[in-house]
Enzyme design. Sequence first.
Site, PDB file in Angstrom:
ATOM      1  N   MET B  30       0.831  -1.183  -0.152  1.00 47.18           N
ATOM      2  CA  MET B  30       0.122   0.047   0.080  1.00 47.18           C
ATOM      3  C   MET B  30       0.991   1.184   0.017  1.00 47.18           C
ATOM      4  SD  MET B  30      -3.523  -0.712   1.944  1.00 47.18           S
ATOM      5  CE  MET B  30      -2.704  -0.579   3.758  1.00 47.18           C
ATOM      6  N   GLY B  31       2.147   1.116  -0.314  1.00 45.66           N
ATOM      7  CA  GLY B  31       3.056   2.144  -0.427  1.00 45.66           C
ATOM      8  C   GLY B  31       3.480   2.352   0.900  1.00 45.66           C
ATOM      9  N   LEU B  33       6.552   2.893   1.839  1.00 49.69           N
ATOM     10  CA  LEU B  33       7.498   1.940   1.949  1.00 49.69           C
ATOM     11  C   LEU B  33       8.413   2.294   2.848  1.00 49.69           C
ATOM     12  CD1 LEU B  33       7.814   1.315  -1.892  1.00 49.69           C
ATOM     13  CD2 LEU B  33       6.140   0.335  -0.158  1.00 49.69           C
ATOM     14  N   HIS B  34       8.942   1.017   3.686  1.00 46.09           N
ATOM     15  CA  HIS B  34      10.050   1.414   4.632  1.00 46.09           C
ATOM     16  C   HIS B  34      10.969   0.230   4.282  1.00 46.09           C
ATOM     17  CE1 HIS B  34       7.648  -1.900   6.741  1.00 46.09           C
ATOM     18  NE2 HIS B  34       6.560  -1.009   6.545  1.00 46.09           N
ATOM     19  N   HIS B  37       9.544  -3.324   3.541  1.00 47.49           N
ATOM     20  CA  HIS B  37       9.141  -3.665   2.062  1.00 47.49           C
ATOM     21  C   HIS B  37      10.222  -4.118   1.255  1.00 47.49           C
ATOM     22  CE1 HIS B  37       5.516  -0.828   3.715  1.00 47.49           C
ATOM     23  NE2 HIS B  37       4.919  -1.967   2.858  1.00 47.49           N
ATOM     24  N   GLN B 154      -3.213 -12.627   7.328  1.00 45.54           N
ATOM     25  CA  GLN B 154      -3.197 -12.432   5.902  1.00 45.54           C
ATOM     26  C   GLN B 154      -2.780 -13.064   5.072  1.00 45.54           C
ATOM     27  OE1 GLN B 154      -3.020  -8.277   4.078  1.00 45.54           O
ATOM     28  NE2 GLN B 154      -1.054  -8.918   3.486  1.00 45.54           N
ATOM     29  N   SER B 186       6.346  -0.953  10.210  1.00 44.39           N
ATOM     30  CA  SER B 186       5.248  -0.779   9.698  1.00 44.39           C
ATOM     31  C   SER B 186       4.906   0.560   9.331  1.00 44.39           C
ATOM     32  CB  SER B 186       3.904  -1.227  10.819  1.00 44.39           C
ATOM     33  OG  SER B 186       2.799  -0.631  10.374  1.00 44.39           O
ATOM     34  N   SER B 187       4.261   0.767   8.193  1.00 45.01           N
ATOM     35  CA  SER B 187       3.833   2.177   7.605  1.00 45.01           C
ATOM     36  C   SER B 187       3.146   2.957   8.706  1.00 45.01           C
ATOM     37  CB  SER B 187       3.044   2.058   6.233  1.00 45.01           C
ATOM     38  OG  SER B 187       3.631   1.342   5.255  1.00 45.01           O
ATOM     39  N   ARG B 188       2.489   2.319   9.507  1.00 46.51           N
ATOM     40  CA  ARG B 188       1.709   2.976  10.666  1.00 46.51           C
ATOM     41  C   ARG B 188       2.471   3.466  11.788  1.00 46.51           C
ATOM     42  NH1 ARG B 188      -2.674  -0.948   8.990  1.00 46.51           N
ATOM     43  NH2 ARG B 188      -4.390   0.213   8.039  1.00 46.51           N
TER      44      ARG B 188
END
Lengths: 284, 284
Positions: B30-31, B33-34, B37, B154, B186-188
């Site tokens: 979902m972009g 990126l870090h 990814h 997932q 995490s992107s979050r």
Amino acid sequence: MTTILTTIAEAREALVDPRTNGTIALVPTMGALHEGHLSLVRLANEHADSVVVSIFVNPTQFGPGEDFDRYPRTFDEDVALLEGAGVDAVFAPAVDEMYPKGLDQTLVTGGPASRILEGAHRPGHFDGALTIVHKLVSIIEPDLAVFGEKDAQQLFLVRAMVDDLNLRTAIVGAPINREDDGLARSSRNRYLSAADRELALHLSAALRAADGAADADAARQIGRECLDGDGIVLDYFELVDPSTFLPVEGAHTGTALAVLAARVGTTRLIDNQLLMLGVSTAVN
Amino acid sequence: MTTILTTIAEAREALVDPRTNGTIALVPTMGALHEGHLSLVRLANEHADSVVVSIFVNPTQFGPGEDFDRYPRTFDEDVALLEGAGVDAVFAPAVDEMYPKGLDQTLVTGGPASRILEGAHRPGHFDGALTIVHKLVSIIEPDLAVFGEKDAQQLFLVRAMVDDLNLRTAIVGAPINREDDGLARSSRNRYLSAADRELALHLSAALRAADGAADADAARQIGRECLDGDGIVLDYFELVDPSTFLPVEGAHTGTALAVLAARVGTTRLIDNQLLMLGVSTAVN
């Protein structure tokens, strides 16, 4: 010579050559084949170099209390008919081959049009039907798959699935195949007694009677009145927009697809017909 | 040079040659990126001749009130990172390209393991995630697709989908990528204040503390106690059988996967770790 394939591995292996050398059409069936199925096979033969017919009575598209156990299974006669029709391969897997982990697994679920009409009367039916069609398409990887227009809502939802999940198989619909007296051919017609067979003629008659009505409300009223008789229990007689499968407004004129389901004795039958509404055919 | 593809037709066309001449790996993201990814991209590069990374913030996997609108979108930085990582193509479609008829369409729905843990706390999340993964796999037709083990449920459900629907893409899991202090990338994590970032260390610490416990009940108790503090709201800390993703019995020993979700301030984070239970590591 028609090859009988019973495992997924066997089917994939057997189709490597036909796929390299041409196109493949799939005709998914539950067996108990009749002239209607053979018309699908002829259409498949016109469109592709090789034709595969699957025969699989899919448990996940039958609800509790439906006719899964007594659904007619006539495998040897089916294969003989398909041999005669020039079918290249029959894919006839066991239930365990298709659902090795049991029936409660990943499902394909349709959009809003899957929850009305047949979807409302047979909860879970379309989840099961879409899931097995997807599995068959993944296994056979056909260039095209042929479905009968008698199961109009299923055909609509299969097309939507292919669009929505970006599958690569083209979906071809085949016209309803009828007996001379108008009864739509169905494997379930075998359940009908002679008396029920007579009563069942009201279904196609109701569709013909509704054609040419002033508008959708008038067509619905005509259709429902035709099917309000002794020995027939009407589940629904509805008019839908063929491009959405959602019911049309009462004042709708022009084309609309009339769809119905009714129980005749203990046998549940469906039928449909494209109607032209509100267009005078009188000569001035 | 990384090619940017934004339509399905463009993606299919661009991948004809790479598919003919070798294997393709897909890394769905979902972009935002870090390094996590990028570790997936490295794994993809090891396994395939061409690597495609999709960047798509998928609306159907966010529930009402979740962070779809504020989810970080850093497209230019993402593309620069992927260029540096030697990615061949980025597939970055608009929402309308992926859902031309709207969001209420054919869905892929997981089995029983999709309805617990994340599935119970985020109703509809896995339907959305499985559907978009299926669409991406249908469009890119990769030989393999790489998913991070951080999203363990997932990953389990994607593998089940591929098995159950007989898809042809191999699924490869990549180990969780952590900061030096243990926080799973995490992107979050971008949402975390400095104070929340400190609190978030309790998540991986709870997993480490539970490892080596006497049995599953003991591990659950240790993990839950570690996450019962000011500023953290635990959604779940559970032990599951990695082969079914269903909770293990209280007296279970041997391996089990510990999975957790917790809210740290306004940020919801997940983490997991494979534990060894009831096996004494003491030297006699």
